[in-house]
Every structure is written in structure tokens, then in C-alpha cells.
Design a protein around this motif. Structure first.
Motif, PDB file in Angstrom:
ATOM      1  N   UNK A   8       0.833  -1.197   0.000  1.00 19.52           N
ATOM      2  CA  UNK A   8       0.000   0.000   0.000  1.00 19.52           C
ATOM      3  C   UNK A   8       0.862   1.240   0.000  1.00 19.52           C
ATOM      4  N   UNK A   9       0.209   2.373  -0.104  1.00 21.50           N
ATOM      5  CA  UNK A   9       0.916   3.645  -0.043  1.00 21.50           C
ATOM      6  C   UNK A   9       1.061   4.100   1.403  1.00 21.50           C
ATOM      7  N   UNK A  10       0.047   3.813   2.226  1.00 20.85           N
ATOM      8  CA  UNK A  10       0.077   4.138   3.653  1.00 20.85           C
ATOM      9  C   UNK A  10       0.399   5.614   3.878  1.00 20.85           C
ATOM     10  N   UNK A  11      -0.413   6.472   3.283  1.00 23.05           N
ATOM     11  CA  UNK A  11      -0.165   7.922   3.337  1.00 23.05           C
ATOM     12  C   UNK A  11      -1.347   8.653   3.952  1.00 23.05           C
ATOM     13  N   UNK A  12      -1.518   8.589   5.267  1.00 23.15           N
ATOM     14  CA  UNK A  12      -0.750   7.885   6.292  1.00 23.15           C
ATOM     15  C   UNK A  12      -1.376   6.524   6.611  1.00 23.15           C
ATOM     16  N   UNK A  13      -0.695   5.759   7.473  1.00 25.70           N
ATOM     17  CA  UNK A  13      -1.234   4.505   7.968  1.00 25.70           C
ATOM     18  C   UNK A  13      -2.445   4.824   8.852  1.00 25.70           C
ATOM     19  N   UNK A  14      -3.518   4.061   8.662  1.00 20.01           N
ATOM     20  CA  UNK A  14      -4.763   4.300   9.404  1.00 20.01           C
ATOM     21  C   UNK A  14      -5.072   3.122  10.328  1.00 20.01           C
ATOM     22  N   UNK A  15      -6.107   3.291  11.134  1.00 24.87           N
ATOM     23  CA  UNK A  15      -6.555   2.188  11.989  1.00 24.87           C
ATOM     24  C   UNK A  15      -7.050   1.016  11.141  1.00 24.87           C
ATOM     25  N   UNK A  16      -7.575   1.299   9.958  1.00 29.18           N
ATOM     26  CA  UNK A  16      -7.978   0.233   9.048  1.00 29.18           C
ATOM     27  C   UNK A  16      -6.783  -0.588   8.597  1.00 29.18           C
ATOM     28  N   UNK A 125     -12.802  -4.580   9.332  1.00 26.94           N
ATOM     29  CA  UNK A 125     -13.804  -4.597  10.400  1.00 26.94           C
ATOM     30  C   UNK A 125     -14.832  -3.514  10.094  1.00 26.94           C
ATOM     31  N   UNK A 126     -16.061  -3.743  10.466  1.00 28.47           N
ATOM     32  CA  UNK A 126     -17.152  -2.812  10.139  1.00 28.47           C
ATOM     33  C   UNK A 126     -16.819  -1.377  10.550  1.00 28.47           C
ATOM     34  N   UNK A 127     -16.215  -1.199  11.714  1.00 39.18           N
ATOM     35  CA  UNK A 127     -15.938   0.155  12.191  1.00 39.18           C
ATOM     36  C   UNK A 127     -14.821   0.846  11.404  1.00 39.18           C
ATOM     37  N   UNK A 128     -14.108   0.069  10.570  1.00 45.22           N
ATOM     38  CA  UNK A 128     -13.009   0.633   9.787  1.00 45.22           C
ATOM     39  C   UNK A 128     -13.311   0.705   8.289  1.00 45.22           C
ATOM     40  N   UNK A 129     -14.488   0.273   7.883  1.00 39.89           N
ATOM     41  CA  UNK A 129     -14.766   0.156   6.452  1.00 39.89           C
ATOM     42  C   UNK A 129     -14.769   1.485   5.712  1.00 39.89           C
ATOM     43  N   UNK A 130     -15.076   2.558   6.357  1.00 34.24           N
ATOM     44  CA  UNK A 130     -15.119   3.855   5.665  1.00 34.24           C
ATOM     45  C   UNK A 130     -13.768   4.561   5.638  1.00 34.24           C
ATOM     46  N   UNK A 131     -12.801   4.041   6.362  1.00 35.48           N
ATOM     47  CA  UNK A 131     -11.518   4.734   6.485  1.00 35.48           C
ATOM     48  C   UNK A 131     -10.687   4.573   5.216  1.00 35.48           C
ATOM     49  N   UNK A 132     -10.276   5.701   4.681  1.00 34.99           N
ATOM     50  CA  UNK A 132      -9.349   5.736   3.552  1.00 34.99           C
ATOM     51  C   UNK A 132      -8.361   6.865   3.822  1.00 34.99           C
ATOM     52  N   UNK A 133      -7.099   6.618   3.565  1.00 35.32           N
ATOM     53  CA  UNK A 133      -6.077   7.634   3.813  1.00 35.32           C
ATOM     54  C   UNK A 133      -6.413   8.949   3.124  1.00 35.32           C
ATOM     55  N   UNK A 134      -6.892   8.862   1.914  1.00 37.32           N
ATOM     56  CA  UNK A 134      -7.247  10.069   1.157  1.00 37.32           C
ATOM     57  C   UNK A 134      -8.304  10.895   1.905  1.00 37.32           C
ATOM     58  N   UNK A 143      -9.929  20.835   8.871  1.00 33.46           N
ATOM     59  CA  UNK A 143     -10.041  21.031  10.323  1.00 33.46           C
ATOM     60  C   UNK A 143     -11.006  20.083  11.010  1.00 33.46           C
ATOM     61  N   UNK A 144     -11.258  18.934  10.415  1.00 39.75           N
ATOM     62  CA  UNK A 144     -12.067  17.909  11.078  1.00 39.75           C
ATOM     63  C   UNK A 144     -11.199  17.065  11.994  1.00 39.75           C
ATOM     64  N   UNK A 145     -11.842  16.338  12.884  1.00 37.27           N
ATOM     65  CA  UNK A 145     -11.132  15.503  13.847  1.00 37.27           C
ATOM     66  C   UNK A 145     -10.916  14.106  13.272  1.00 37.27           C
ATOM     67  N   UNK A 146      -9.674  13.694  13.136  1.00 36.23           N
ATOM     68  CA  UNK A 146      -9.349  12.387  12.575  1.00 36.23           C
ATOM     69  C   UNK A 146      -8.993  11.357  13.649  1.00 36.23           C
ATOM     70  N   UNK A 147      -9.240  11.685  14.901  1.00 33.10           N
ATOM     71  CA  UNK A 147      -8.851  10.810  16.013  1.00 33.10           C
ATOM     72  C   UNK A 147      -9.493   9.419  15.926  1.00 33.10           C
ATOM     73  N   UNK A 148     -10.637   9.290  15.284  1.00 32.13           N
ATOM     74  CA  UNK A 148     -11.302   7.985  15.158  1.00 32.13           C
ATOM     75  C   UNK A 148     -10.681   7.127  14.063  1.00 32.13           C
ATOM     76  N   UNK A 149      -9.784   7.687  13.266  1.00 33.10           N
ATOM     77  CA  UNK A 149      -9.286   7.001  12.082  1.00 33.10           C
ATOM     78  C   UNK A 149      -7.811   6.660  12.117  1.00 33.10           C
ATOM     79  N   UNK A 150      -7.045   7.321  12.979  1.00 36.52           N
ATOM     80  CA  UNK A 150      -5.603   7.096  13.074  1.00 36.52           C
ATOM     81  C   UNK A 150      -5.189   7.088  14.542  1.00 36.52           C
ATOM     82  N   UNK A 151      -4.011   6.589  14.813  1.00 37.85           N
ATOM     83  CA  UNK A 151      -3.489   6.590  16.178  1.00 37.85           C
ATOM     84  C   UNK A 151      -3.060   8.014  16.556  1.00 37.85           C
ATOM     85  N   UNK A 152      -2.926   8.293  17.846  1.00 42.94           N
ATOM     86  CA  UNK A 152      -2.484   9.636  18.252  1.00 42.94           C
ATOM     87  C   UNK A 152      -1.165  10.086  17.623  1.00 42.94           C
TER      88      UNK A 152
END
Length: 167
Positions: A8-16, A125-134, A143-152
Motif C-alpha cells: 500500500x501507499x500508507x499515506x498515512x497509515x490508518x486504523x484500518x 472490520x465494520x468500524x473501519x470500512x469507511x476509512x481511507x487515507x485520502x 479542520x475535522x477531527x481524525x482521532x477515530x481514524x488514526x493513532x495519536x
């Protein structure tokens, strides 16, 4: 030794991504995270930054699972990368039907190039299905909160890269 390649490109790496990595460790003895050098995609993070983030995120996971996880940048054909690292399995994560259509074509091409390498699909996993690095990058840019999609640590790196302050 069973060796898998998760590219993958992993730009950035996500919880998915991390979820797929964690689950792939149950299938192989060594998991190679293939970081694509794809200049056409114009990644936000340079190769060295992406590699460092992946290594940091996977260190504890490797210890916890007992599976060796190594990061390997590549710029050649995926099937050639699989050969280079000795992988018998290519691991791909699926989020939706649209992913499957693209991946189905890729499997056909890779099998035509080398039928000895199998592709294994892991559904996100269902909770990660919508996550895309883009999308994560776009949310952070606006200025949205990405805390649900990536690690701190990845969130901090993303905000720093975008010149944003933590909220």
C-alpha cells in the motif's frame, strides 16, 4: 516459513491498515509491509516518514503477536516485490464492493505474471470500512477531527505536516 506481503501507499497509515496488519499476522510467520513509492499519487508524507510511522505503529504489534513485521519500500511491480521478499501470499484489505472490482482485476494480472503467489482478501472490520487515507487527509485539511481514524502519533504527524495545531 510463510511470508506475506501487505502492499500500500500508507499515506498515512490508518486504523484500518493496522487492523488488516494485526489480522494478517495470524496467517503468516513474517509479514512484509510493502510501502509503494508511487510518485503519481503525490503522497503527503515522504517515503521515509511513511516507513517510520509504519515501523512505530507495528513494533508493539509484532511483539504481541510473535510475528516478524518488516517494512519494505518498493517501486517495481507488486508481483516482483513479492518475489523479492519471498512472499507466497499477498494480503489485501477490502472495504467495499468497489475495492473488490479493482482488486479482482489486480489478482488476475498478478496470477498471469506468477501463479505461485496467492492473494488473500481480508474484509475490514465494520468500524473501519469507511476509512481511507485520502479521506483522512481531506478531513484533517478541513479542520475535522481524525482521532477515530488514526493513532495519536499519526494524528500529530498529520496535523504537523498540514501546519495545523492540535485541538
Amino acid at each position: 516459513m510463510r511470508i506475506g506481503l501487505y502492499p500500500g501507499t500508507f499515506d498515512p497509515i490508518t486504523l484500518g491498515h493496522i487492523d488488516i496488519i494485526r489480522r494478517a499476522t495470524a496467517l503468516v510467520d513474517r509479514l512484509v509491509i510493502g510501502v509503494a513509492i508511487n510518485r503519481d499519487k503525490g503522497p503527503l508524507f515522504c517515503l521515509e516518514e511513511r516507513v517510520a510511522m509504519i515501523e512505530a505503529e507495528c513494533e508493539a504489534l509484532s511483539k504481541a503477536t510473535g510475528t516478524e513485521i518488516v517494512v519494505h519500500p518498493f517501486e517495481n511491480l507488486l508481483i516482483n516485490c513479492a518475489r523479492d521478499v519471498g512472499a507466497q501470499i499477498i494480503v489485501r484489505g477490502l472495504r467495499a464492493v468497489a475495492d473488490f472490482e479493482y482488486e479482482y482485476q489486480m489478482v488476475g494480472m498478478n496470477r498471469a505474471l506468477d501463479s505461485s503467489v496467492e492473494t488473500v482478501f481480508l474484509m475490514a472490520e465494520a468500524r473501519h470500512q469507511a476509512i481511507a487515507s485520502k479521506l483522512v487527509k481531506e478531513i484533517a485539511r478541513l479542520d475535522g477531527d481524525v482521532a477515530k481514524f488514526v493513532t495519536p502519533p499519526v494524528r500529530e504527524a498529520l496535523l504537523e505536516k498540514l501546519g495545523k495545531t492540535k485541538s
